[in-house]
Every structure is written in C-alpha cells, then in structure tokens.
Motif scaffolding. Structure first.
Motif, PDB file in Angstrom:
ATOM      1  N   TYR A 226      -2.854  -8.368  10.602  1.00  0.00           N
ATOM      2  CA  TYR A 226      -4.252  -8.360  10.180  1.00  0.00           C
ATOM      3  C   TYR A 226      -4.741  -9.768   9.906  1.00  0.00           C
ATOM      4  O   TYR A 226      -3.967 -10.726   9.893  1.00  0.00           O
ATOM      5  CB  TYR A 226      -4.424  -7.476   8.933  1.00  0.00           C
ATOM      6  N   ASP A 227      -6.048  -9.891   9.678  1.00  0.00           N
ATOM      7  CA  ASP A 227      -6.655 -11.172   9.328  1.00  0.00           C
ATOM      8  C   ASP A 227      -7.053 -11.143   7.865  1.00  0.00           C
ATOM      9  O   ASP A 227      -7.592 -10.140   7.386  1.00  0.00           O
ATOM     10  CB  ASP A 227      -7.923 -11.423  10.165  1.00  0.00           C
ATOM     11  N   LEU A 228      -6.814 -12.244   7.161  1.00  0.00           N
ATOM     12  CA  LEU A 228      -7.270 -12.386   5.785  1.00  0.00           C
ATOM     13  C   LEU A 228      -8.709 -12.873   5.845  1.00  0.00           C
ATOM     14  O   LEU A 228      -8.984 -14.000   6.239  1.00  0.00           O
ATOM     15  CB  LEU A 228      -6.394 -13.371   5.013  1.00  0.00           C
TER      16      LEU A 228
ATOM     17  N   GLY B 202      -8.609  -3.117  15.259  1.00  0.00           N
ATOM     18  CA  GLY B 202      -8.806  -1.674  15.262  1.00  0.00           C
ATOM     19  C   GLY B 202      -9.287  -1.153  13.924  1.00  0.00           C
ATOM     20  O   GLY B 202      -9.240   0.037  13.658  1.00  0.00           O
ATOM     21  N   GLY B 203      -9.737  -2.053  13.044  1.00  0.00           N
ATOM     22  CA  GLY B 203     -10.111  -1.654  11.689  1.00  0.00           C
ATOM     23  C   GLY B 203      -8.877  -1.600  10.802  1.00  0.00           C
ATOM     24  O   GLY B 203      -7.771  -1.930  11.233  1.00  0.00           O
ATOM     25  N   VAL B 204      -9.052  -1.177   9.585  1.00  0.00           N
ATOM     26  CA  VAL B 204      -7.947  -1.097   8.635  1.00  0.00           C
ATOM     27  C   VAL B 204      -7.991   0.273   7.960  1.00  0.00           C
ATOM     28  O   VAL B 204      -8.971   0.605   7.294  1.00  0.00           O
ATOM     29  CB  VAL B 204      -8.043  -2.207   7.564  1.00  0.00           C
ATOM     30  N   SER B 205      -6.944   1.052   8.152  1.00  0.00           N
ATOM     31  CA  SER B 205      -6.880   2.377   7.539  1.00  0.00           C
ATOM     32  C   SER B 205      -6.436   2.258   6.085  1.00  0.00           C
ATOM     33  O   SER B 205      -5.949   1.214   5.654  1.00  0.00           O
ATOM     34  CB  SER B 205      -5.895   3.260   8.308  1.00  0.00           C
ATOM     35  N   LEU B 206      -6.569   3.348   5.347  1.00  0.00           N
ATOM     36  CA  LEU B 206      -6.100   3.356   3.961  1.00  0.00           C
ATOM     37  C   LEU B 206      -4.591   3.138   3.893  1.00  0.00           C
ATOM     38  O   LEU B 206      -4.094   2.466   2.991  1.00  0.00           O
ATOM     39  CB  LEU B 206      -6.478   4.672   3.286  1.00  0.00           C
ATOM     40  N   ASP B 207      -3.853   3.696   4.849  1.00  0.00           N
ATOM     41  CA  ASP B 207      -2.408   3.481   4.882  1.00  0.00           C
ATOM     42  C   ASP B 207      -2.080   2.014   5.109  1.00  0.00           C
ATOM     43  O   ASP B 207      -1.153   1.471   4.497  1.00  0.00           O
ATOM     44  CB  ASP B 207      -1.756   4.328   5.982  1.00  0.00           C
ATOM     45  N   ALA B 208      -2.842   1.362   5.980  1.00  0.00           N
ATOM     46  CA  ALA B 208      -2.609  -0.056   6.248  1.00  0.00           C
ATOM     47  C   ALA B 208      -2.913  -0.895   5.013  1.00  0.00           C
ATOM     48  O   ALA B 208      -2.185  -1.840   4.694  1.00  0.00           O
ATOM     49  CB  ALA B 208      -3.458  -0.523   7.429  1.00  0.00           C
ATOM     50  N   VAL B 209      -3.984  -0.553   4.291  1.00  0.00           N
ATOM     51  CA  VAL B 209      -4.318  -1.270   3.056  1.00  0.00           C
ATOM     52  C   VAL B 209      -3.177  -1.119   2.057  1.00  0.00           C
ATOM     53  O   VAL B 209      -2.770  -2.088   1.407  1.00  0.00           O
ATOM     54  CB  VAL B 209      -5.654  -0.764   2.463  1.00  0.00           C
ATOM     55  N   ALA B 210      -2.619   0.080   1.952  1.00  0.00           N
ATOM     56  CA  ALA B 210      -1.501   0.306   1.030  1.00  0.00           C
ATOM     57  C   ALA B 210      -0.274  -0.495   1.454  1.00  0.00           C
ATOM     58  O   ALA B 210       0.412  -1.089   0.602  1.00  0.00           O
ATOM     59  CB  ALA B 210      -1.174   1.791   0.972  1.00  0.00           C
ATOM     60  N   ASP B 211       0.006  -0.540   2.762  1.00  0.00           N
ATOM     61  CA  ASP B 211       1.152  -1.309   3.249  1.00  0.00           C
ATOM     62  C   ASP B 211       0.984  -2.797   2.957  1.00  0.00           C
ATOM     63  O   ASP B 211       1.916  -3.456   2.482  1.00  0.00           O
ATOM     64  CB  ASP B 211       1.332  -1.100   4.762  1.00  0.00           C
ATOM     65  N   VAL B 212      -0.203  -3.333   3.252  1.00  0.00           N
ATOM     66  CA  VAL B 212      -0.465  -4.747   2.992  1.00  0.00           C
ATOM     67  C   VAL B 212      -0.379  -5.032   1.494  1.00  0.00           C
ATOM     68  O   VAL B 212       0.157  -6.057   1.073  1.00  0.00           O
ATOM     69  CB  VAL B 212      -1.829  -5.180   3.573  1.00  0.00           C
ATOM     70  N   SER B 213      -0.868  -4.116   0.682  1.00  0.00           N
ATOM     71  CA  SER B 213      -0.816  -4.285  -0.767  1.00  0.00           C
ATOM     72  C   SER B 213       0.631  -4.390  -1.251  1.00  0.00           C
ATOM     73  O   SER B 213       0.969  -5.255  -2.074  1.00  0.00           O
ATOM     74  CB  SER B 213      -1.529  -3.114  -1.449  1.00  0.00           C
ATOM     75  N   ARG B 214       1.504  -3.525  -0.723  1.00  0.00           N
ATOM     76  CA  ARG B 214       2.926  -3.582  -1.103  1.00  0.00           C
ATOM     77  C   ARG B 214       3.555  -4.910  -0.689  1.00  0.00           C
ATOM     78  O   ARG B 214       4.309  -5.524  -1.439  1.00  0.00           O
ATOM     79  CB  ARG B 214       3.685  -2.413  -0.478  1.00  0.00           C
ATOM     80  N   LEU B 215       3.253  -5.355   0.534  1.00  0.00           N
ATOM     81  CA  LEU B 215       3.814  -6.618   1.028  1.00  0.00           C
ATOM     82  C   LEU B 215       3.337  -7.805   0.189  1.00  0.00           C
ATOM     83  O   LEU B 215       4.119  -8.701  -0.149  1.00  0.00           O
ATOM     84  CB  LEU B 215       3.433  -6.827   2.500  1.00  0.00           C
ATOM     85  N   LEU B 216       2.041  -7.810  -0.134  1.00  0.00           N
ATOM     86  CA  LEU B 216       1.501  -8.908  -0.942  1.00  0.00           C
ATOM     87  C   LEU B 216       2.065  -8.892  -2.358  1.00  0.00           C
ATOM     88  O   LEU B 216       2.369  -9.946  -2.927  1.00  0.00           O
ATOM     89  CB  LEU B 216      -0.022  -8.843  -0.985  1.00  0.00           C
TER      90      LEU B 216
END
Length: 197
Positions: free
Chosen positions: A11-13, A35-49
């Motif tokens: 993704y892009d910041l 392709g946009g950002v799904s809620l699952d993707a937001v959760a995954d990025v949140s965990r990684l960050l």
C-alpha cells in the motif's frame, strides 16, 4: 520507519501524523492502494505498524517513546486528488478541479491539438476517463480533454446520488414478489416469535 512497513504490505502511505494526547501519543496513518483498502487490509496494516512501533520503542526509537494509540484508516472521499496515483484510482468518478489553460484533445483521426483557448484558471466538473504518470483525461462538454498535472489544482471527488427515475421498473420488483399482493390476507396468520403486529 512507518512508510517502509506500509509499502512492504503493498500500500501507499498517504498521510501520517503524530500528536500528543495527555501522556499518550496518537499516531494516525492513512493508507491506500490501487484496488482500494478493505477493512481486513486496514487491520493487517495496523498489526504490522503496531509491531514495528513496539520494536522501535524497544530499541530506543524516538518516534513514540511510551504509550501510544495507533489509528489506521483509508482516505475518505474528501481527500484531495494531488498525485497521479490518486487520479488513476478515481477513473470513472466525477471530480471538481481547477484547471489552467485549454488542455489538449487526444488524437482522434488526425484531430489532435489544443482546445479553443481558455485563458487563466477555471473550475471544471468532469468525469475522469484516464490518468497516467503525466496527465489526466477528463470528459468535458467539448469531449475528452487532457491536462498535465502542473495545470491542475487539487481535484475533489463529487458524491453522486442515483435518481429514482433512472431505476428500471424490473429492478424495483427484483425481490421476487410480483405486483399483485396475493400473499396478503391469505389466512396464514402464524405468529413469528419476536415480531410485533
């Protein structure tokens, strides 16, 4: 430290802010993708960050020493379109933008070239029909016209609401019911638990 984690996730910041709220820091990251950002993707990025921030704190990182609250989200519809990737991700949408100069028509049967002069800046509401690394193609009253990014102000996506008269009659009855109410008053008065009559 945060941008490489977001980039590695695909993704892009788009935006990052760190502010203080009492004894805690609030870290807000806005991420987006083609392709946009799904809620699952937001959760995954949140965990990684979160993991990266915890590791940075353990090694003496100074971004958020101490307690923090992490908020990861996708950009809203009100986010201005300023980068080529923003325009590319909004192909097909209606936008409002300030344009400078006349723009240029794409080649069509040897009919390429500048649109009749339009001096100065003007507001334009048009549909994005194409975007690449150098320009945006907008569908205007004069047909498709392209502008280079330096000739565009920040674009704003316009929210469109469909009109009821544009919906076909067969879509209104698509729930499987036909127009005659033969299921009303058919003597089937079974009580449904929890239903009020």
């Amino acid at each position: 430290m945060i941008e490489p984690v977001v980039t590695a996730a695909g993704y892009d910041l788009e935006d990052l802010s760190v502010s203080r709220a009492g004894r805690r820091y609030v870290v807000r990251a806005v991420v987006d993708g083609d392709g946009g950002v799904s809620l699952d993707a937001v959760a995954d990025v949140s965990r990684l960050l979160s993991k990266a921030l915890d590791q940075a704190e353990e090694t003496g990182g100074d971004l958020v020493a101490g307690e923090y609250q992490l908020e990861v989200s996708s950009p809203g519809v009100d986010r201005p379109l300023t980068q080529p990737r923003h325009w590319r991700r909004n192909v097909g949408r209606l936008v409002k933008v300030t344009v400078r100069g006349p723009g240029e028509r794409p080649e069509r049967d040897g009919d390429a070239g500048a649109v009749p002069p339009a001096p100065g800046e003007r507001q334009l509401t048009a549909r994005v029909v194409g975007a690449d690394d150098t320009r945006v193609l907008l569908e205007t009253d004069a047909g498709p016209v392209g502008w280079a990014y330096p000739d565009l102000g920040p674009g704003r996506v316009q929210v469109e609401f469909g009109r009821l008269d544009e919906i076909a009659d067969d879509e209104l009855t698509a729930d499987g019911d036909d127009d005659d109410d033969d299921d009303v008053g058919n003597g089937d008065d079974e009580d449904v638990e929890g239903e009020e009559r």
